[in-house]
Design an enzyme around this catalytic site. Structure first.
Site, PDB file in Angstrom:
ATOM      1  N   HIS A 146      -3.485  -4.920   0.566  1.00 45.20           N
ATOM      2  CA  HIS A 146      -2.842  -5.533   1.735  1.00 45.20           C
ATOM      3  C   HIS A 146      -2.944  -7.051   1.601  1.00 45.20           C
ATOM      4  CE1 HIS A 146      -2.440  -1.829   4.187  1.00 45.20           C
ATOM      5  NE2 HIS A 146      -3.436  -1.433   3.417  1.00 45.20           N
ATOM      6  N   GLU A 162      -1.570  -9.254   3.159  1.00 42.92           N
ATOM      7  CA  GLU A 162      -1.545  -9.955   4.454  1.00 42.92           C
ATOM      8  C   GLU A 162      -2.948 -10.269   4.983  1.00 42.92           C
ATOM      9  OE1 GLU A 162      -0.359  -6.992   3.820  1.00 42.92           O
ATOM     10  OE2 GLU A 162      -1.011  -5.485   5.272  1.00 42.92           O
ATOM     11  N   CYS A 180       0.813  -1.216   0.000  1.00 44.23           N
ATOM     12  CA  CYS A 180       0.000   0.000   0.000  1.00 44.23           C
ATOM     13  C   CYS A 180       0.851   1.273   0.000  1.00 44.23           C
ATOM     14  CB  CYS A 180      -1.003  -0.029   1.152  1.00 44.23           C
ATOM     15  SG  CYS A 180      -2.441   0.963   0.790  1.00 44.23           S
TER      16      CYS A 180
HETATM   17  N1  GLN Z   1      -1.834   6.603   2.711  1.00 47.78           N
HETATM   18  C1  GLN Z   1      -1.951   5.855   1.521  1.00 47.78           C
HETATM   19  C2  GLN Z   1      -3.299   6.056   0.846  1.00 47.78           C
HETATM   20  O1  GLN Z   1      -4.215   6.524   1.469  1.00 47.78           O
HETATM   21  C3  GLN Z   1      -1.706   4.403   1.763  1.00 47.78           C
HETATM   22  C4  GLN Z   1      -2.691   3.770   2.676  1.00 47.78           C
HETATM   23  C5  GLN Z   1      -2.203   2.487   3.298  1.00 47.78           C
HETATM   24  O2  GLN Z   1      -1.014   2.214   3.312  1.00 47.78           O
HETATM   25  N2  GLN Z   1      -3.113   1.699   3.852  1.00 47.78           N
HETATM   26  O3  GLN Z   1      -3.475   5.739  -0.301  1.00 47.78           O
END
Ligand code: GLN
Length: 567
Positions: free
Chosen positions: A541, A543, A414
């Protein structure tokens, strides 16, 4: 108590313009196991509930877990990971407490918003109804309305899941003001459903002060007394302690809480959570619970062969070990990245390799307090996890630069994916001031920008791009190989920003491959570098979908590459 009783309740409640019985509800079809905690918070109710669920599931019961949070937030989305650990995301987009991750992993289930409720949700429902005038002049009260809506959530889950058991974990500790109405709701539920249809468990803590060198049960007794003062008589007590407690302690607890000694158990530190389901079986906890509800004959013990096999496959003899670095800004508390740690554990068991985790604080790298090369010493692979905001960003980018240039296995999750794009734009494509809109409002070189659908969004709660979405995988890429040549997979997202489409062509020309995309939108979801041993970023994600004995393919790829790196 019989069916008529439930009927009466709903009649009475109709005078109140409210019924806590869903249409078509059949009392006794689904039973309820309620788990409460006393003495201290952080006693491990989440792990206990999950592992117990696994033990019960192993006997053939269909289990539907639910966490009842006492806080007034609607979901866990806006909670700080410092205070509450990781925010877990369900496939339907619900942002929950990390315990839901634990349920999904132990029970091998994909859960939904029906498996998670907060007082915030309950109150929101009630206040919305009130504003619509649905209470027909009746004043809206904690009892029956708050307790009723809570029972409604629990009974709806029973009906929808068609489960044998709804496993309810009440957040917080006995004695909290916050969870008083959750406690009252389950008291009413147990009374209405009938004693045979519910089992109340209290997980309590037995102190062993080091200056005394012996167990002390008074705090547990007081906790149990407090529970009983709420009209809640436990059926089963589980004493949690560091070491096995003496029989005398159990006798005292039994006597003080009106619970027969055979139903007072002890769980202590076993070193590995995958031992717990079988450990509970051996202690007889599942048997006692089923006996309380008269289910022990319907679901007899099966000799535990499958549970033993599951345990043995999860606790293996290692053939080697590696170290994976996790470079984030919340490294002070490992709960923040719990699903990542679990995803690594899943790989560890299947690949019979011990995985040591080295926490790398990116804020320190950013401030020059530590050097990247030094920080990554002895590390065989690196994860740059998800995150938000400005702090630690430059540290993360420095880590990505190092692993890219030094052929170290890398997985960006992410925000980590976005950091990889920024690093590549700056150091390969030559856009020196490349950044993300999250950090710099609108310079022209924001290679990461807000998702178009997010531009109009106001407020923070539940507004990110959340939950499971399809990822279309490009044939012939590393991602395609990792996912076993599947062209479509489903993974879970939680983000507001994404790769700026204006820069895609330039990044691709530089050699970055976007190997996973949203099927019908221009959202880049996986990136990779073909000539690097393992350089992968996922906007999702990975995970969150990893399960014991069935690790997520992306993590599996990283760990395999890290094993190679060690050689
Ligand atoms: N801050 C980033 C976004 O909003 C990544 C979010 C995250 O890592 N869950 O896109």
């Amino acid at each position: 108590m019989d069916e008529k009783f439930l009927g009466k309740i709903s009649d009475k409640s109709s005078e109140e313009n409210f019924s806590a019985i869903p249409d078509g509800y059949k009392k006794g079809k689904t039973k309820y196991v309620i788990i409460t905690g006393s003495v201290i918070s952080g006693i491990g109710k989440g792990i206990f509930s999950s592992a117990l669920g696994k033990t019960l599931q192993d006997r053939g019961l269909k289990v539907a877990p639910i966490k009842v949070e006492a806080y007034l937030n609607i979901d866990s989305g806006t909670l700080s990971p410092y205070r509450h650990g990781e925010v877990f995301v369900l496939d339907d987009g619900m942002e929950t407490d990390m315990d839901l991750g634990s349920y999904e992993r132990f029970l091998n289930m994909d859960l939904t918003k029906d498996n998670f409720t907060t007082h915030g949700q309950i109150y929101q429902k009630i206040i919305t109804k009130e504003r619509k005038g649905e209470y027909n002049g009746r004043d809206v009260q904690y009892i029956p309305h708050v307790t009723g809506e809570t029972k409604m959530v629990l009974r709806n889950l029973a009906m929808k899941s068609n489960a044998d058991l709804v496993l309810i974990e009440i957040g917080g500790t006995v004695g909290d003001y916050e969870n008083l109405f959750a406690m009252e709701s389950v008291r009413e539920l147990i009374y209405e459903e009938g004693a045979q249809n519910a089992c109340l468990i209290n997980l309590t803590y037995i102190l062993e002060p080091s200056h005394l060198g012996e167990f002390k049960s008074k705090a547990a007794q007081l906790g149990l007394r407090q529970l009983m003062s709420l009209g809640l008589q436990p059926d089963v007590i589980v004493c949690r302690s560091q070491r096995p407690v003496t029989e005398t302690i159990k006798e005292k607890i039994s006597m003080n809480a009106n619970v027969p000694l055979e139903r007072v158990f002890n769980t202590y530190d076993v070193g590995n959570i995958y031992e717990l389901p079988l450990f509970y079986r051996e202690q007889g906890i599942d048997e006692a619970i089923l006996q309380v509800m008269g289910l022990e004959k319907k679901f007899p013990k099966d000799g535990s062969a499958t549970l033993k096999e599951w345990t043995n496959k999860n606790i293996v003899k290692y053939k080697g070990e590696i170290t994976i670095g996790i470079a984030g800004k919340y490294t002070g508390t490992s709960d923040t990245y719990i699903s990542i740690v679990k995803a690594l554990e899943h790989c560890s068991a299947v690949l019979k390799t011990k995985i040591n985790v080295k926490w790398i604080e990116t804020t320190d790298i950013e401030k020059g307090k530590s050097d990247v090369k030094e920080a990554l010493k002895g590390v065989n692979g690196i994860i740059v996890p998800g995150g938000f905001g400005t702090r630690g960003v430059e540290g993360k980018i420095a880590v990505v630069k190092y692993v890219r240039e030094n052929n170290m296995p890398f997985l960006g999750i992410c925000y980590g994916f976005q950091m990889a794009v920024i690093e590549f734009a700056r150091n390969v494509c030559g856009i020196k001031n490349a950044s993300t809109e999250e950090v710099k409002k609108d310079p022209p070189n924001n290679v990461i920008c807000i998702l178009p659908e997010q531009e109009e969004v106001e407020g923070l709660g539940g507004t990110l791009r959340l939950g499971g979405f399809d990822v279309k995988i490009v044939r012939g890429t590393k991602a395609y190989e990792l996912y076993g040549k599947k062209e479509h997979v489903r993974e879970r997202f939680r983000h507001r920003f994404n790769v700026n489409t204006k820069f895609i062509e330039m990044l691709e020309k530089g050699g970055l491959v976007f190997s996973g995309k949203a099927p019908s939108k221009k959202i880049m979801q996986i990136l990779e570098l073909p000539r690097h041993p393992f350089f992968i970023g996922t906007q999702y994600h990975a995970e969150f979908t990893s399960k014991p004995l069935n690790p997520n393919p992306i993590y599996f790829g990283l760990v395999k590459a890290a094993i190679e790196n060690k050689k």
